[in-house]
Design an enzyme around this catalytic site. Structure first.
Site, short mmCIF file in Angstrom:
data_model
loop_
_atom_site.label_atom_id
_atom_site.label_comp_id
_atom_site.label_asym_id
_atom_site.label_seq_id
_atom_site.Cartn_x
_atom_site.Cartn_y
_atom_site.Cartn_z
N ASP A 17 0.83 -1.20 0.00
CA ASP A 17 0.00 0.00 0.00
C ASP A 17 0.87 1.27 0.00
O ASP A 17 1.99 1.25 0.50
CB ASP A 17 -0.91 -0.02 1.24
N ASN A 65 -10.43 -3.25 -6.32
CA ASN A 65 -9.67 -2.26 -7.09
C ASN A 65 -10.27 -1.98 -8.47
O ASN A 65 -9.94 -0.98 -9.10
CB ASN A 65 -8.20 -2.70 -7.27
C1 FPP Z 1 -1.97 0.25 -3.32
O1 FPP Z 1 -1.49 1.56 -3.35
C2 FPP Z 1 -1.41 -0.50 -4.40
C3 FPP Z 1 -2.14 -1.10 -5.38
C4 FPP Z 1 -3.59 -1.06 -5.46
C5 FPP Z 1 -1.52 -1.81 -6.46
C6 FPP Z 1 -0.18 -2.39 -6.16
C7 FPP Z 1 0.56 -2.38 -7.42
C8 FPP Z 1 1.88 -2.33 -7.57
C9 FPP Z 1 2.82 -2.38 -6.44
C10 FPP Z 1 2.46 -2.20 -8.90
C11 FPP Z 1 2.06 -3.25 -9.85
C12 FPP Z 1 2.37 -4.59 -9.35
C13 FPP Z 1 2.99 -5.54 -10.04
C14 FPP Z 1 3.19 -6.87 -9.42
C15 FPP Z 1 3.47 -5.35 -11.38
P1 FPP Z 1 -2.55 2.74 -3.40
O2 FPP Z 1 -2.72 3.14 -4.81
O3 FPP Z 1 -3.82 2.31 -2.72
O4 FPP Z 1 -1.82 3.84 -2.57
P2 FPP Z 1 -2.51 4.90 -1.60
O5 FPP Z 1 -3.03 4.12 -0.42
O6 FPP Z 1 -1.36 5.79 -1.23
O7 FPP Z 1 -3.58 5.58 -2.37
#
Ligand code: FPP
Length: 248
Positions: A17, A65
């Site tokens: 996250d 998501n």
């Molecule tokens: C949460 O951060 C993260 C995700 C929903 C996606 C995770 C994806 C990656 C690490 C990159 C792609 C992965 C691979 C394996 C290629 P958020 O967007 O919710 O962050 P925030 O809480 O700060 O809004």
């Protein structure tokens, strides 16, 4: 790197996250944070394999998501496909087997093809399993398990009385997935967010305010050192207390 833990978790799960916040702190669009997050995925995967972890499961895209803005979802899907195709060489070099769990048929066909390609090409590897949870929800996994068992009962393959924890485990998305030992969550939120609900039962939780693109091998080591200090009782009493009770 001279990092020698006394005991390694067999299965580490990570809720990655904080990508969006990491980008926003730098006045960049959220997708920039996801792009940087991929680099962390690459670093942490290699380090887990080097340490001898049996399975690493990353929560890369939850069933919830899909409700994000279309532009972000599209970007994440193309990032994922590119990651799979470029990471393949490294997975082979590190003897890593690849797997993915979730409602994979909801993913764009090009992503599904890339998953199948990498899964096939790495299926003979004998080291760590890297599993991506994609379009994944823990409750959905349990619903699917209930449906699979119901079908087997109707077909006369099993009786209701046969249903126990072993049979449930055998009908999960990845039946040979070890129970989660250590759950790491970046971004500071104190919740499980529908991740591996069956497998998380006795996991040790390690939550850090660090945002995912800032997570490094050193923090992974710290999480494992802290895991080593935990007393895992699995619902039983500690050894010393048990002895004290029997001597009364
Ligand atoms: C949460 O951060 C993260 C995700 C929903 C996606 C995770 C994806 C990656 C690490 C990159 C792609 C992965 C691979 C394996 C290629 P958020 O967007 O919710 O962050 P925030 O809480 O700060 O809004």
């Amino acid at each position: 790197m001279d990092f020698l833990p006394t005991e390694l978790p067999r299965h580490i799960g990570i809720i990655m996250d904080g990508n969006g916040r990491w980008a926003q702190l730098r006045n960049k669009p959220r997708i920039w944070g996801h792009r940087m997050g991929v680099k962390t995925v690459d670093i942490i995967t290699s380090e887990c394999a080097r340490l001898g972890i049996q399975q690493l499961t990353l929560y890369a895209f939850s069933s919830e998501n899909w409700q994000r803005p279309g532009e972000e979802v599209t970007y994440l899907m193309s990032l994922l496909r590119r990651f799979l195709l470029t990471e393949l060489r490294k997975l082979q070099e590190n003897n890593i087997r690849f797997n993915a769990i979730g409602k994979l048929d909801r993913l764009p066909i090009r992503v599904q093809d890339a998953i199948e390609h990498v899964r096939d090409r790495t299926s003979h590897n004998t080291g760590m399993t890297l599993c991506l949870a994609l379009s994944y929800g823990g409750r959905l996994e349990i619903v699917d398990l209930a449906k699979a068992l119901a079908r087997k009962v109707i077909a006369g393959e099993i009786a209701i009385e046969d249903i126990d924890e072993t049979l449930c485990q055998a009908n999960l998305y990845q039946p040979d997935m070890p129970d989660l030992d250590l759950l790491i969550r970046t971004g500071g939120e104190m919740r499980i967010s529908n991740f591996l609900l069956w497998q998380v039962s006795y996991a040790e939780l390690w939550i850090t305010p660090l945002l995912w693109p800032d997570f490094t091998e050193q923090y992974l080591h710290q999480a494992i050192v802290d895991f080593n200090k935990r007393e895992r009782r699995f619902g039983k009493v500690p050894c010393q207390k048990a002895l004290a009770t029997t001597s009364v």
